[in-house]
Enzyme design. Structure first.
Site, mmCIF file in Angstrom:
data_model
loop_
_atom_site.group_PDB
_atom_site.id
_atom_site.type_symbol
_atom_site.label_atom_id
_atom_site.label_comp_id
_atom_site.label_asym_id
_atom_site.label_seq_id
_atom_site.Cartn_x
_atom_site.Cartn_y
_atom_site.Cartn_z
ATOM 1 C CG HIS A 190 -3.262 44.264 24.616
ATOM 2 N ND1 HIS A 190 -2.765 45.614 24.644
ATOM 3 C CD2 HIS A 190 -4.223 44.061 23.935
ATOM 4 C CE1 HIS A 190 -3.795 46.101 23.446
ATOM 5 N NE2 HIS A 190 -4.670 45.212 23.102
ATOM 6 C CD GLU A 432 43.858 35.010 34.475
ATOM 7 O OE1 GLU A 432 43.152 34.955 35.105
ATOM 8 O OE2 GLU A 432 43.721 34.531 33.105
ATOM 9 C CG ASP A 456 43.046 32.471 38.109
ATOM 10 O OD1 ASP A 456 42.824 31.382 38.667
ATOM 11 O OD2 ASP A 456 42.281 32.739 37.177
ATOM 12 C CB CYS A 503 38.695 42.437 35.864
ATOM 13 S SG CYS A 503 39.890 41.337 35.282
HETATM 14 C C1 PEP Z 1 40.878 36.499 38.043
HETATM 15 O O1 PEP Z 1 41.612 35.438 37.686
HETATM 16 O O2 PEP Z 1 41.051 37.504 38.709
HETATM 17 C C2 PEP Z 1 39.551 36.895 36.911
HETATM 18 C C3 PEP Z 1 39.228 37.823 36.807
HETATM 19 O O3 PEP Z 1 39.450 35.830 36.087
HETATM 20 P P1 PEP Z 1 38.409 34.555 36.540
HETATM 21 O O4 PEP Z 1 37.858 34.704 38.120
HETATM 22 O O5 PEP Z 1 37.365 34.465 35.835
HETATM 23 O O6 PEP Z 1 39.402 33.395 36.557
HETATM 24 MG MG MG Z 2 41.620 34.050 35.993
#
Ligand code: PEP
Ligand code: MG
Length: 588
Positions: A190, A432, A456, A503
């Site tokens: 509950h 990167e 990076d 990303c």
């Molecule tokens: C990046 O380097 O852009 C990335 C997505 O990885 P992180 O930020 O984890 O280094």
């Molecule tokens: Mg990175």
């Protein structure tokens, strides 16, 4: 970290308040003479009447303040209380064994509880709390202790208890409770149902919670993953601050975009995915309707432990995340340790420049056991879900070839153990490091996809530490050098027919969306809280015009000039100003 079952989703941070109320009052146990039996019967009937009156009052109060379905809990308890069979059993046991009714009813209730606890049906098992609640109320009525008062919980506290009986939760000032943590209970209890109806995060089944947690402890309750952090480190707090921001963010005026696709003005639909760091972040990804997880950073699992997580520990939450997101794709990144990401139990040799020392895949290839353990977990998840492997800090084809070799070894081991996996699991490289970007065309032959990590990439292209405030003015994602590199990566990926996502944080700024689309990027993975703004920007962009914008940007000489150009051509939002008849406001 204490583990339990997430019974009400959401996360909360706050101070623990341990409800130290003993679940079962001490039961007076004495022998009674034959002449006392009648008196015991009268005591029992009076206690039942009193308990029933209390429950009725509670039922009415809860119906008014919380809702009819929660009030039904007490109606059900009244049925137990008024059960003639129960009365008969208690009184018979008291008469035959010459014991007081308190002792008799405890025996009868013990038997009820024992039977319910072993019931195969979770719903039935969850009813144990009701039986306990009724027992306690009856004992209290017999002891003439007056009505049961709920404990006074400080405002904004996280209530920790062995078990939350419905009568106690009903008396709590629920609006001021930030979360619940209980030792007992499950999804059907509950208190769990109540927590869900209130939208209060709750984790149940946390062994010895009331013993391990003290009032005043700082807690993070993750009702999505089903874990509780006790006095966590600042980095874990920050991680959850971020999730809280993700969950509550997003401007009201963008909410209508949640169910719309990321469609450009000229009719191209693009995948918009989420970046996540831990299992409960999938909650935010789903909230904004992500098309998948474009970057699952796995460092969190490593940072919350005092030793390397085992294969099963890694597998557990990844499998659950993949299940939650199914059939959407999940890009799992190999743990990117080194640089600014350090672990207390894995000291790295001191370096004058950690960003240029061992990190990412370099480090993993030197610690193949760590790599293999993680690959086993990833591959096991791949048996049932569309997951792919992303390799961080790749500088060229050798890294990828070596990883592939380890993947093959791990696959052979899993096959020998009869464990299923996807033999053709896609393997991708983070772009990167400038060398990987410059080699994209060649690298494309070795990988299935690319993901552009601009966080990076910018630091390495411009020699500007991403963590250092003194180099912040030099850390310029819009620097034409960065844009030229992105441009050539897009070209390399396209010529080899490889998918390329972006990303890095750069993708999450809606000011950059048209430029990135113009450079040819077609898949964005951003923090959940940025998803709607980016979607909004995509929906205001015409690809043809975005291409012209990108060409113009590539001809400029500095980040400041590029930024000025983007501001100049930023599409105006509908709610900022009336839209003219033209399809787009990007105008050249
Ligand atoms: C990046 O380097 O852009 C990335 C997505 O990885 P992180 O930020 O984890 O280094
Ligand atoms: Mg990175």
């Amino acid at each position: 970290m204490l583990k339990g079952i997430g019974v009400s989703a959401g996360v909360a941070q706050g101070t623990a308040y341990v409800v130290a109320e003993g679940l079962r009052s001490t039961v007076p146990n004495r022998s009674v003479r034959a002449s006392e039996v009648e008196g015991e019967r009268a005591r029992f009937d009076a206690a039942v009447a009193r308990a029933d009156a209390e429950l009725l009052a509670l039922q009415e109060e809860v119906r008014e303040n919380i809702g009819p379905s929660q009030a039904d809990i007490f109606a059900a308890q009244r049925l137990v209380l008024g059960d003639p069979f129960l009365r008969e059993q208690v009184l018979r046991s008291a008469a035959e064994q010459h014991i007081n009714v308190e002792a008799a009813l405890s025996k009868v209730f013990d038997e009820y509880t024992r039977r319910l606890e072993t019931a195969p049906d979770g719903n039935l098992r969850a009813r144990t709390a009701d039986i306990d609640d009724v027992r306690k109320r009856l004992l209290s009525a017999l002891a003439q202790q007056g009505t049961l008062e709920g404990p006074k919980v400080p405002d904004g506290a996280i209530v920790v208890s062995d078990e939350l009986l419905p009568s106690v939760t009903a008396r709590l000032e629920l609006d001021s409770v930030r979360a619940f943590v209980t030792e007992r209970g499950n999804r059907f209890s509950h208190s769990s149902i109540l927590a869900r109806s209130l939208g209060t995060p709750a984790v149940a089944g946390v062994a010895s919670a009331a013993g391990k947690i003290r009032t005043g402890d700082r807690l993070i309750v993750d009702g999505v993953a089903g874990v509780v952090f006790v006095n966590p480190e600042a980095s874990i707090e920050r991680e959850y601050d971020r999730l809280a921001a993700d969950l509550r963010s997003s401007k009201e005026e963008l909410r209508h975009l949640v169910d719309l696709s990321s469609l450009t003005l000229d009719g191209t639909t693009l995948p918009l995915l989420a970046n996540v760091n831990k299992f409960s972040d999938t909650e935010a990804a789903l909230l904004y309707n992500a098309d998948g997880i474009g970057l699952y950073r796995t460092e969190f699992t490593f940072s919350i432990r005092s030793a390397f997580p085992t294969e099963d520990e890694q597998y557990e939450f990844l499998e659950r995340a993949a299940e939650r997101m199914h059939p959407r794709k999940l890009v799992l990144r190999l743990v990117d340790l080194g640089g600014d990401k350090t672990l207390t139990y894995f000291p790295l040799p001191p370096s004058r420049n950690p960003s240029l020392a061992e990190r990412g895949i370099r480090l993993l290839l030197r610690h193949v056991d760590v790599l293999k353990t993680q690959l086993r977990a990833f591959l096991r998840v791949s048996a049932r879900h569309p997951v792919s492997i992303l390799v961080p800090m790749v500088i060229g084809i050798e890294d990828v070839r070596q990883v592939r070799q380890v993947v093959r070894q791990v696959q052979a081991e899993l096959a020998a153990e009869g464990k299923p996996f996807n033999a053709a699991i896609p393997i991708g490289a983070m772009i990167e490091v400038p060398s990987a970007g410059l080699m994209a065309r060649t690298l494309a032959k070795e990988v299935d996809f690319f993901s552009l990590g601009t966080n990076d990439l910018v630091q390495y292209v411009l020699a500007a530490d991403r963590e250092d405030e003194t180099t912040a003015p030099y850390y310029q994602p819009l620097h034409p050098a960065v844009l030229h590199l992105i441009d050539s990566v897009v070209e390399g990926a396209r010529s080899a027919g490889r998918e390329l996502a972006i990303c890095g944080e750069m993708a999450g700024d809606p000011l950059h969306t048209a430029l990135l689309l113009g450079l040819g990027l077609r898949e964005f993975s951003v923090a959940p809280r940025q998803m709607l703004e980016v979607k909004d920007a995509i929906r205001r962009t015409h690809l043809g015009e975005a291409r012209k914008l990108a060409r113009a940007a590539l001809d400029l000489g500095s980040a400041a000039e590029v930024e000025a150009l983007l501001h100049e051509h930023r599409p105006i939002r509908k709610y900022d100003a009336p839209v003219s008849g033209s399809k787009t406001l990007l105008d050249f």
